[in-house]
Design a protein around this motif. Sequence first.
Motif, mmCIF file in Angstrom:
data_model
loop_
_atom_site.group_PDB
_atom_site.id
_atom_site.type_symbol
_atom_site.label_atom_id
_atom_site.label_comp_id
_atom_site.label_asym_id
_atom_site.label_seq_id
_atom_site.Cartn_x
_atom_site.Cartn_y
_atom_site.Cartn_z
ATOM 1 N N MET A 1 0.834 -1.200 0.000
ATOM 2 C CA MET A 1 0.000 0.000 0.000
ATOM 3 C C MET A 1 0.870 1.252 0.000
ATOM 4 O O MET A 1 0.590 2.212 -0.714
ATOM 5 N N PHE A 2 1.949 1.217 0.784
ATOM 6 C CA PHE A 2 2.852 2.364 0.830
ATOM 7 C C PHE A 2 3.460 2.631 -0.550
ATOM 8 O O PHE A 2 3.451 3.771 -1.033
ATOM 9 N N VAL A 3 3.966 1.563 -1.175
ATOM 10 C CA VAL A 3 4.559 1.734 -2.506
ATOM 11 C C VAL A 3 3.518 2.263 -3.482
ATOM 12 O O VAL A 3 3.799 3.120 -4.333
ATOM 13 N N MET A 4 2.288 1.764 -3.345
ATOM 14 C CA MET A 4 1.213 2.228 -4.222
ATOM 15 C C MET A 4 0.990 3.734 -4.072
ATOM 16 O O MET A 4 0.883 4.452 -5.071
ATOM 17 N N LEU A 5 0.935 4.202 -2.822
ATOM 18 C CA LEU A 5 0.689 5.628 -2.594
ATOM 19 C C LEU A 5 1.805 6.475 -3.194
ATOM 20 O O LEU A 5 1.553 7.455 -3.895
ATOM 21 N N VAL A 6 3.062 6.067 -2.914
ATOM 22 C CA VAL A 6 4.201 6.833 -3.430
ATOM 23 C C VAL A 6 4.198 6.845 -4.944
ATOM 24 O O VAL A 6 4.304 7.900 -5.595
ATOM 25 N N ILE B 1 7.990 2.564 -14.334
ATOM 26 C CA ILE B 1 8.607 1.389 -13.707
ATOM 27 C C ILE B 1 9.859 1.810 -12.944
ATOM 28 O O ILE B 1 10.162 1.261 -11.880
ATOM 29 N N ALA B 2 10.561 2.827 -13.449
ATOM 30 C CA ALA B 2 11.745 3.299 -12.738
ATOM 31 C C ALA B 2 11.362 3.891 -11.383
ATOM 32 O O ALA B 2 12.007 3.630 -10.366
ATOM 33 N N VAL B 3 10.266 4.664 -11.361
ATOM 34 C CA VAL B 3 9.812 5.244 -10.099
ATOM 35 C C VAL B 3 9.398 4.159 -9.114
ATOM 36 O O VAL B 3 9.742 4.194 -7.928
ATOM 37 N N ILE B 4 8.681 3.163 -9.621
ATOM 38 C CA ILE B 4 8.229 2.083 -8.739
ATOM 39 C C ILE B 4 9.431 1.343 -8.161
ATOM 40 O O ILE B 4 9.488 1.062 -6.962
ATOM 41 N N ALA B 5 10.417 1.052 -9.019
ATOM 42 C CA ALA B 5 11.606 0.347 -8.537
ATOM 43 C C ALA B 5 12.299 1.149 -7.436
ATOM 44 O O ALA B 5 12.733 0.594 -6.425
ATOM 45 N N SER B 6 12.365 2.479 -7.608
ATOM 46 C CA SER B 6 13.014 3.288 -6.576
ATOM 47 C C SER B 6 12.196 3.275 -5.290
ATOM 48 O O SER B 6 12.754 3.189 -4.189
ATOM 49 N N ALA B 7 10.875 3.373 -5.404
ATOM 50 C CA ALA B 7 10.027 3.360 -4.216
ATOM 51 C C ALA B 7 10.187 2.054 -3.453
ATOM 52 O O ALA B 7 10.250 2.037 -2.219
ATOM 53 N N VAL B 8 10.289 0.951 -4.203
ATOM 54 C CA VAL B 8 10.463 -0.350 -3.550
ATOM 55 C C VAL B 8 11.797 -0.397 -2.822
ATOM 56 O O VAL B 8 11.891 -0.873 -1.687
ATOM 57 N N GLN C 1 -7.945 12.408 -6.490
ATOM 58 C CA GLN C 1 -8.602 11.173 -6.900
ATOM 59 C C GLN C 1 -7.595 10.031 -7.042
ATOM 60 O O GLN C 1 -7.864 8.898 -6.635
ATOM 61 N N SER C 2 -6.406 10.339 -7.604
ATOM 62 C CA SER C 2 -5.373 9.318 -7.759
ATOM 63 C C SER C 2 -4.961 8.748 -6.421
ATOM 64 O O SER C 2 -4.823 7.526 -6.262
ATOM 65 N N ILE C 3 -4.767 9.656 -5.440
ATOM 66 C CA ILE C 3 -4.328 9.190 -4.129
ATOM 67 C C ILE C 3 -5.398 8.306 -3.501
ATOM 68 O O ILE C 3 -5.115 7.226 -2.953
ATOM 69 N N VAL C 4 -6.667 8.726 -3.612
ATOM 70 C CA VAL C 4 -7.752 7.923 -3.053
ATOM 71 C C VAL C 4 -7.828 6.575 -3.757
ATOM 72 O O VAL C 4 -8.028 5.533 -3.127
ATOM 73 N N TYR C 5 -7.636 6.594 -5.064
ATOM 74 C CA TYR C 5 -7.650 5.356 -5.843
ATOM 75 C C TYR C 5 -6.548 4.415 -5.365
ATOM 76 O O TYR C 5 -6.781 3.211 -5.173
ATOM 77 N N ALA C 6 -5.347 4.975 -5.146
ATOM 78 C CA ALA C 6 -4.229 4.158 -4.667
ATOM 79 C C ALA C 6 -4.530 3.593 -3.290
ATOM 80 O O ALA C 6 -4.253 2.424 -3.008
ATOM 81 N N LEU C 7 -5.121 4.419 -2.434
ATOM 82 C CA LEU C 7 -5.475 3.964 -1.089
ATOM 83 C C LEU C 7 -6.471 2.810 -1.178
ATOM 84 O O LEU C 7 -6.316 1.779 -0.515
ATOM 85 N N GLY C 8 -7.483 2.990 -2.022
ATOM 86 C CA GLY C 8 -8.492 1.940 -2.200
ATOM 87 C C GLY C 8 -7.868 0.654 -2.706
ATOM 88 O O GLY C 8 -8.153 -0.429 -2.204
ATOM 89 N N ALA C 9 -6.989 0.784 -3.698
ATOM 90 C CA ALA C 9 -6.341 -0.397 -4.254
ATOM 91 C C ALA C 9 -5.512 -1.102 -3.189
ATOM 92 O O ALA C 9 -5.526 -2.330 -3.084
ATOM 93 N N GLY C 10 -4.792 -0.307 -2.375
ATOM 94 C CA GLY C 10 -3.983 -0.890 -1.312
ATOM 95 C C GLY C 10 -4.843 -1.619 -0.294
ATOM 96 O O GLY C 10 -4.528 -2.741 0.112
ATOM 97 N N VAL C 11 -5.939 -0.994 0.101
ATOM 98 C CA VAL C 11 -6.850 -1.634 1.056
ATOM 99 C C VAL C 11 -7.409 -2.920 0.456
ATOM 100 O O VAL C 11 -7.454 -3.963 1.117
#
Lengths: 220, 196
Positions: free
Chosen positions: B48-53, B79-86, B133-143
């Motif tokens: 969920m954290f990675v999703m939000l970032v 994908i580069a951003v996701i890899a860095s967040a991870v 909306q994006s942040i809420v969407y990410a939160l929902g997806a994480g939940v």
Amino acid sequence: MAELPNTEERLTPDTFLRGLWEENPVFVMLLGMCPVLAVTSTTVNALAMGLATTFVLVCSSLLVSLLRNWIPKQVRIASYIVIIATFVTIVDYAIQAISLELYAALGAFIQLIVANCVILGRAEAYASKQKLMTTLVNSLGMGAGFTLALLSLGTVREILGNGTILGISLFPADFQPWIVMILPPGGFFVLGAWLLLFNWLRLRKERKATGPIGVTADAR
Amino acid sequence: MHAEPLSLIFLDAAIVNNFVLALFLGICPFLGVSAKKDTAWNMGLATMFVMLVSSAAAFGINWLLTELDLLFLRLICYIAVIASAVQLVEMFVKRFSPALFRSLGIFLPLITTNCAILGLALFQTTKEYDFVQSIVYALGAGVGFTLALMLMAGLREKLALTRVPSVSQGAAMSLMLAGLLSLAFMGFAGLGGSHG
């Protein structure tokens, strides 16, 4: 960084065949499950996805194998991902140019080939250590195995869920399609059923190998 | 599209179009780390954290690349951003909870290839969500991801205590369970309105 020559595999028929059966990425290694389940509601989609993945797999494996002595170990995963993402972008635009209909059917899953662990797994476990030719053959085998798995799911789901194969109707008009098979739960069920079948075959083989007098391994 | 209320976006991502059970995203960790409830919980939180970032970053990147007319670079940048967040999460977990680091094992770096996260970034772009909306969407997806993982872990903990036919042990049984869960989640279809 220098690899010992004896870790490099000799080119044998097994280099190709292993990916099809013994180390099938889907049925045996359980990798790349997301596209396997998501785009196999029809045979055509399954085939297209299989071919697209094979293309990315082969191209990126080749490039990784070519560059294997130049990529520093610390940043290798990131480098592989960038290589894979480049080829996926090519495929994404190519499919858009060839068939918009197919592009709409596969949706975001073409771009999600980037996150397919089969490809990254091959790059890390095989292509980064092997010569160009063996890598080519091995990744072709893996791609074929992946496509085979997608097709075996796609045909079953299309026949049961839609009563057709490649769009051609198979049953008389009063056939009631099992709609659930083309919906998400159907994907899980069909893949589960294939795995059950393979487990059963494997157990039967093991029993035969131990012979009638031998005590079988499973106590249950 | 822009008028979609935030509560609906959340509900849609978390339950109606659950990322794991309805859209088939993130199946690998779903099958891989759902054997124990506490590991599943931590995995869910990390994801969920990675999703939000990455959702916030993806919003910025998309804006920048649209301005510069370089949209073909989108996938690579995401994908580069996701890899860095991870990488960030990995360092954080290693520093503050070595035990957790060990229990997540290989699945922690593999969050990079969790298609739920890349999928989230791509979907929010397609749906043209604004920043909130994006942040809420990410939160929902994480939940939703955590929910699916926890449900599966609970079922598998019970399953470990029962005797199943030897032919259905392992992945086959997990997939059948996932199918049943997915069937149950289909009951929510139509709750959220528009489908992705």
